[in-house]
Design a protein around this motif. Sequence first.
Motif, PDB file in Angstrom:
ATOM      1  N   VAL A   1      90.353  67.860  21.943  1.00  0.00           N
ATOM      2  CA  VAL A   1      89.889  68.056  23.317  1.00  0.00           C
ATOM      3  C   VAL A   1      90.357  66.946  24.261  1.00  0.00           C
ATOM      4  O   VAL A   1      90.491  67.164  25.468  1.00  0.00           O
ATOM      5  CB  VAL A   1      88.335  68.129  23.338  1.00  0.00           C
ATOM      6  CG1 VAL A   1      87.810  68.395  24.735  1.00  0.00           C
ATOM      7  CG2 VAL A   1      87.841  69.186  22.373  1.00  0.00           C
ATOM      8  N   GLY A   2      90.608  65.791  23.711  1.00  0.00           N
ATOM      9  CA  GLY A   2      90.947  64.646  24.552  1.00  0.00           C
ATOM     10  C   GLY A   2      89.688  63.944  25.039  1.00  0.00           C
ATOM     11  O   GLY A   2      88.584  64.233  24.545  1.00  0.00           O
ATOM     12  N   ARG A   3      89.857  63.054  26.009  1.00  0.00           N
ATOM     13  CA  ARG A   3      88.684  62.303  26.467  1.00  0.00           C
ATOM     14  C   ARG A   3      88.387  62.556  27.939  1.00  0.00           C
ATOM     15  O   ARG A   3      87.671  61.815  28.573  1.00  0.00           O
ATOM     16  CB  ARG A   3      88.883  60.804  26.226  1.00  0.00           C
ATOM     17  CG  ARG A   3      88.969  60.447  24.752  1.00  0.00           C
ATOM     18  CD  ARG A   3      88.653  59.006  24.511  1.00  0.00           C
ATOM     19  NE  ARG A   3      87.366  58.616  25.086  1.00  0.00           N
ATOM     20  CZ  ARG A   3      86.822  57.422  24.939  1.00  0.00           C
ATOM     21  NH1 ARG A   3      87.445  56.499  24.250  1.00  0.00           N
ATOM     22  NH2 ARG A   3      85.663  57.138  25.497  1.00  0.00           N
ATOM     23  N   ASN A   4      88.941  63.648  28.479  1.00  0.00           N
ATOM     24  CA  ASN A   4      88.758  63.884  29.911  1.00  0.00           C
ATOM     25  C   ASN A   4      87.895  65.077  30.252  1.00  0.00           C
ATOM     26  O   ASN A   4      87.513  65.257  31.389  1.00  0.00           O
ATOM     27  CB  ASN A   4      90.124  64.078  30.575  1.00  0.00           C
ATOM     28  CG  ASN A   4      90.982  62.853  30.393  1.00  0.00           C
ATOM     29  OD1 ASN A   4      90.485  61.731  30.537  1.00  0.00           O
ATOM     30  ND2 ASN A   4      92.233  63.065  30.035  1.00  0.00           N
ATOM     31  N   ARG A   5      87.632  65.932  29.241  1.00  0.00           N
ATOM     32  CA  ARG A   5      86.827  67.096  29.568  1.00  0.00           C
ATOM     33  C   ARG A   5      85.857  67.387  28.429  1.00  0.00           C
ATOM     34  O   ARG A   5      86.023  66.887  27.309  1.00  0.00           O
ATOM     35  CB  ARG A   5      87.722  68.319  29.810  1.00  0.00           C
ATOM     36  CG  ARG A   5      88.475  68.750  28.579  1.00  0.00           C
ATOM     37  CD  ARG A   5      89.195  70.086  28.781  1.00  0.00           C
ATOM     38  NE  ARG A   5      89.934  70.444  27.574  1.00  0.00           N
ATOM     39  CZ  ARG A   5      89.408  71.151  26.585  1.00  0.00           C
ATOM     40  NH1 ARG A   5      88.165  71.579  26.646  1.00  0.00           N
ATOM     41  NH2 ARG A   5      90.129  71.424  25.508  1.00  0.00           N
ATOM     42  N   LEU A   6      84.846  68.218  28.747  1.00  0.00           N
ATOM     43  CA  LEU A   6      83.830  68.570  27.755  1.00  0.00           C
ATOM     44  C   LEU A   6      84.389  69.638  26.813  1.00  0.00           C
ATOM     45  O   LEU A   6      85.122  70.533  27.229  1.00  0.00           O
ATOM     46  CB  LEU A   6      82.598  69.111  28.484  1.00  0.00           C
ATOM     47  CG  LEU A   6      81.367  69.428  27.627  1.00  0.00           C
ATOM     48  CD1 LEU A   6      80.831  68.169  26.967  1.00  0.00           C
ATOM     49  CD2 LEU A   6      80.285  70.085  28.475  1.00  0.00           C
ATOM     50  N   VAL A   7      84.028  69.535  25.546  1.00  0.00           N
ATOM     51  CA  VAL A   7      84.424  70.544  24.558  1.00  0.00           C
ATOM     52  C   VAL A   7      83.889  71.919  24.990  1.00  0.00           C
ATOM     53  O   VAL A   7      82.797  72.033  25.547  1.00  0.00           O
ATOM     54  CB  VAL A   7      83.912  70.126  23.152  1.00  0.00           C
ATOM     55  CG1 VAL A   7      82.417  69.926  23.142  1.00  0.00           C
ATOM     56  CG2 VAL A   7      84.310  71.125  22.087  1.00  0.00           C
TER      57      VAL A   7
END
Length: 522
Positions: A349-355
């Motif tokens: 998901v990365g660290r910029n958005r919510l799963v």
Amino acid sequence: MATLTNDIQYYFLCFLLWIASTLLLLHHIFKKPAKPTAALRLPPSPPALPLIGHIHHLTSSAHECFKKLSSKYGPLLYIRLGSYPLILVSSASMAADIFKTHDLHFSHKPKSVTENDRLMLFGSSSFSNAPYGDYWRFMKKLCVSELLSPRQIERSHHIRREERFRFLQKILEKARKNEAVDIGGEITALTNNIICRMVMSTRCSGEDNEAERCRELMKESFDLAIKLTLVAFLGPFKKLGAWVFRKQALDVPRRFDELLEKLMKEHEERAKKGYSEPEDKDLMDILLQVYHDEYSELKITRDQMKCFFLDLFVAGTSTSADAMQWVVAELINHPNVAKKLREEIESVVGRNRLVEEADIPSLPYLQAVVKETLRLYPPAPIIPRACIENCKIGDFDVSKGIPIAVNAYSIMRDPGEWENPDDFYPERFLAPHTEQNGQTETKLGQTFNFVAFGGGRRMCPGSNLAYSIMNNTIAAMVQCFDWKVNGDGSYGAKVDMQVASGATISRAHPLLCTPIVHLNPF
Ligand code: HEM
Ligand SMILES: *[C@@H]1O[C@H](CO)[C@@H](O)[C@H](O)[C@H]1NC(C)=O
């Protein structure tokens, strides 16, 4: 509070047992169980006491006591709880006989022990206890096609998303104030809101606390059901118990009835005005449509409808909420698992958005964590069934009509099925290609060693929804927060895993944790 009620129940039970044994002595009433017919091979039975049968084995939670009995005396047992006989099933192969081989015969539910008391909610119009027949088939088709099919779950995606946002915002607020969160309370509010909104478009909003009232009433009826069930085991002394709980037993159903009647009236008003889009209809609208339709293939009553909603709340709310509390507890106790899970989520998901729900298929470790928790803490550990014909389970005969209890808990902790069965080890559900796990994979499909949702025709129709709620909620909780248990205050303190006594697997003590923000998705 829960312990207090349990204590009271326990003392009450002791009291009744005491009366029972005194009367027994005084009057020399000696009621032996009916002698089995010689030709039948009945399941073995552990040593029993007169009158109370095997009740004295029920010292803590039922699934745990039953597990002890089956490890000692065998996977198929005949037991007697007071005047109530029961076949106890505790192995995967015997569960397969019930859920697959003889599925049709075992697709019935035992007559509720409290049914004839006329004190239970809406008499006997329940869906989850309905015999396998026209009514059950009709309602099952309806709730699957209008609520629980993958397509419907996809359609109601926005409801769960909004409720998840609200939930995360509440936790963020707590984190900001450095306050503890009652995980059980918040998660139950979340599942309750999701189910209420999906079924009848109400939520526990500020102005109108209908979902909240539903939740309170449900808790009370659960409590009541347990009391009345305990009392019903006492056979001839049932009347005394029913009298003791009479006020509560009349009051709870009445309040439930009022609430649902009000919601149904509102829906009927809305139907008269017409919907702007057919998409706006919820399950309650659809049922009311069937109710008012003269030509419908089956006539349903208002009581049946209310009972059906009640069934959905009871079956859907506390089950997934209980399971999620155990996930959080296990994650706190296994920081290595929590770390691995967070890494998986961040790599996808990365660290910029919510799963999001769409990410879940790419998160196999998350799915393994949820599944491993259901294996160790199945929220419905004992699955009740009844057979309509004389039948065979394994080599033994079981007679028509006798209640069956499949102990999902002992099957999923059976050392013959699972390596180190009591360990929390999500990896066992990964990598289906290695030899040992390959075997497990086949077993999963074939031999019913994972039975958290039951099996066969009567299997839980809500499993997809439950998985969807659990996968997404846990993913978000792990992605956004670190969790610290309240207690001695030290980081890395362990959570106690004590199970409350009773017929479900809920926590004995509330799980209080302080969240620390890792990622703020808003
Ligand atoms: C983790 C969550 C859940 C677990 C572990 C669970 C487990 C079960 C089990 C073991 C049964 C009995 C199955 C059998 O007799 O073989 C059942 C029945 C049922 N469940 Fe669930 N359940 C969960 C969530 C849900 C949800 C979210 C819903 C939907 C709102 C739901 C609706 C039902 C219904 C309606 C029945 C009765 C089915 C019938 O009698 O035919 N459950 N569930
Ligand atoms: C969620 O996880 C379970 C296993 O824990 C998996 O079987 C299921 O497909 C997942 N479902 C959804 C809808 O997220």
